[in-house]
Design a protein around this motif. Structure first.
Motif, short mmCIF file in Angstrom:
data_model
loop_
_atom_site.label_atom_id
_atom_site.label_comp_id
_atom_site.label_asym_id
_atom_site.label_seq_id
_atom_site.Cartn_x
_atom_site.Cartn_y
_atom_site.Cartn_z
N PHE A 162 34.50 59.46 35.24
CA PHE A 162 35.37 60.31 34.42
C PHE A 162 35.33 61.72 34.99
N SER A 163 36.48 62.38 35.02
CA SER A 163 36.53 63.77 35.46
C SER A 163 37.72 64.45 34.80
N ASP A 164 37.56 65.73 34.54
CA ASP A 164 38.66 66.51 34.00
C ASP A 164 38.48 67.98 34.37
N THR A 165 39.50 68.76 34.15
CA THR A 165 39.45 70.18 34.47
C THR A 165 38.59 70.92 33.46
N GLY A 193 37.86 63.44 42.19
CA GLY A 193 37.63 62.91 40.86
C GLY A 193 38.74 61.97 40.46
N ILE A 194 38.56 61.33 39.32
CA ILE A 194 39.57 60.41 38.78
C ILE A 194 40.54 61.21 37.92
N GLY A 195 41.78 61.28 38.34
CA GLY A 195 42.78 61.98 37.56
C GLY A 195 42.88 63.47 37.83
N VAL A 196 42.10 63.97 38.78
CA VAL A 196 42.19 65.38 39.17
C VAL A 196 42.24 65.45 40.69
N ARG A 197 42.85 66.53 41.20
CA ARG A 197 42.89 66.67 42.65
C ARG A 197 41.50 67.02 43.17
N GLY A 223 34.95 78.83 43.60
CA GLY A 223 35.64 80.03 43.14
C GLY A 223 35.84 80.00 41.64
N GLU A 224 37.08 80.13 41.21
CA GLU A 224 37.39 80.10 39.77
C GLU A 224 37.77 78.71 39.29
N ARG A 225 37.79 77.74 40.19
CA ARG A 225 38.14 76.38 39.78
C ARG A 225 36.87 75.60 39.43
N VAL A 226 36.88 74.97 38.26
CA VAL A 226 35.74 74.18 37.79
C VAL A 226 36.24 72.80 37.37
N VAL A 227 35.56 71.76 37.83
CA VAL A 227 35.89 70.38 37.46
C VAL A 227 34.66 69.72 36.86
N ARG A 228 34.82 68.99 35.79
CA ARG A 228 33.74 68.32 35.08
C ARG A 228 33.73 66.84 35.43
#
Length: 252
Positions: A162-165, A193-197, A223-228
């Protein structure tokens, strides 16, 4: 020795759901060499100066474009000669060239600054990855064991189903909870990730405990981009738990 054994117990408990309260943000480390510190400062100043010059060049281009538009309008009305109109166009072209050159310099110095800041952060780390954490107390990891912890953290990320922004605010909140923080050495690799670039794996925050709130996730930041990333298999959790056994209390 009793304190060390207690810390190992804490690591194991946190990894699989032990209860410990949140703690304040750990203090900043002072481990980098003076040369790296000086180079980081010089690079930051140069990058800021080149960025300011780029912004100035862009302002000059905007004024030149405004002058050229006004000249075009006057020429269409017969109130300006072709030579004067062409002069404003030439000024705009020169201003555009100036922006292109300034942007090239700014991009180069920004990249060099990022490298210098990373070198400063890793100055005291013989094996590249910089690994610290907050369990019951602030911890660090021996040089020889940091690659193992970093690899185990990457294993959690790559095995996640599982992954999301996420957001920088969530990252900052996670830093105040039990966690392990990994700064990966350059060149940084990308993870999908799954469902995110895909996101560049510059640093990761493994939130503890591994299997439930307030942990149960790994935040990846570039940087300012975070993915969970979350919902990783038991085997990946076991590998990370074993890597946690090398944690030692940070020097005060």
């Amino acid at each position: 020795m009793p304190r060390m054994m207690s810390l190992f117990a804490v690591a194991a408990a946190l990894a699989f759901g032990g209860r410990f309260g949140s703690a304040d943000e750990p203090p900043a480390k002072k481990g980098a060499g003076r040369d790296f510190d000086q180079q980081a400062r010089i690079s930051a100043a140069r990058a800021a100066q080149d960025l300011a010059q780029l912004q100035q060049a862009e302002a000059v281009l905007r004024r030149a474009a405004t002058d050229r538009e006004r000249a075009d309008a006057l020429f269409a009305q017969g109130a300006l000669s072709a030579a004067d109109r062409d002069a404003t166009r030439a000024n705009e072209d020169l201003a555009r060239i100036g922006v292109t050159q300034s942007r090239r310099l700014s991009d180069k110095s920004a990249a060099e600054n990022r490298t210098a800041q990373e070198a400063f952060a890793f100055a005291a780390r013989r094996n590249g990855a910089d690994v610290t954490g907050l369990l019951a107390v602030e911890v660090t990891f021996p040089d020889a064991d940091r690659p193992k912890v970093a690899a185990a953290a990457r294993g959690l990320i790559e095995a996640a189903t599982f992954s999301d922004t996420s957001t920088p605010a969530a990252w900052d909140a996670g830093r105040r909870l039990p966690h392990v923080h990994v700064r990966f050495p350059t060149p940084h690799q990308a993870v999908k990730g799954i469902g995110v670039r895909e996101v560049t794996l510059a640093e990761a925050l493994v939130l503890l405990p591994l299997t439930r709130e307030p942990g149960g996730a790994v935040l990846v930041r570039d940087g300012e981009r975070v993915v969970r990333f979350a919902k990783y298999p038991h085997a990946a959790c076991v590998t990370f738990q074993e890597a946690l056994a090398t944690a030692t209390p940070a020097a005060r």
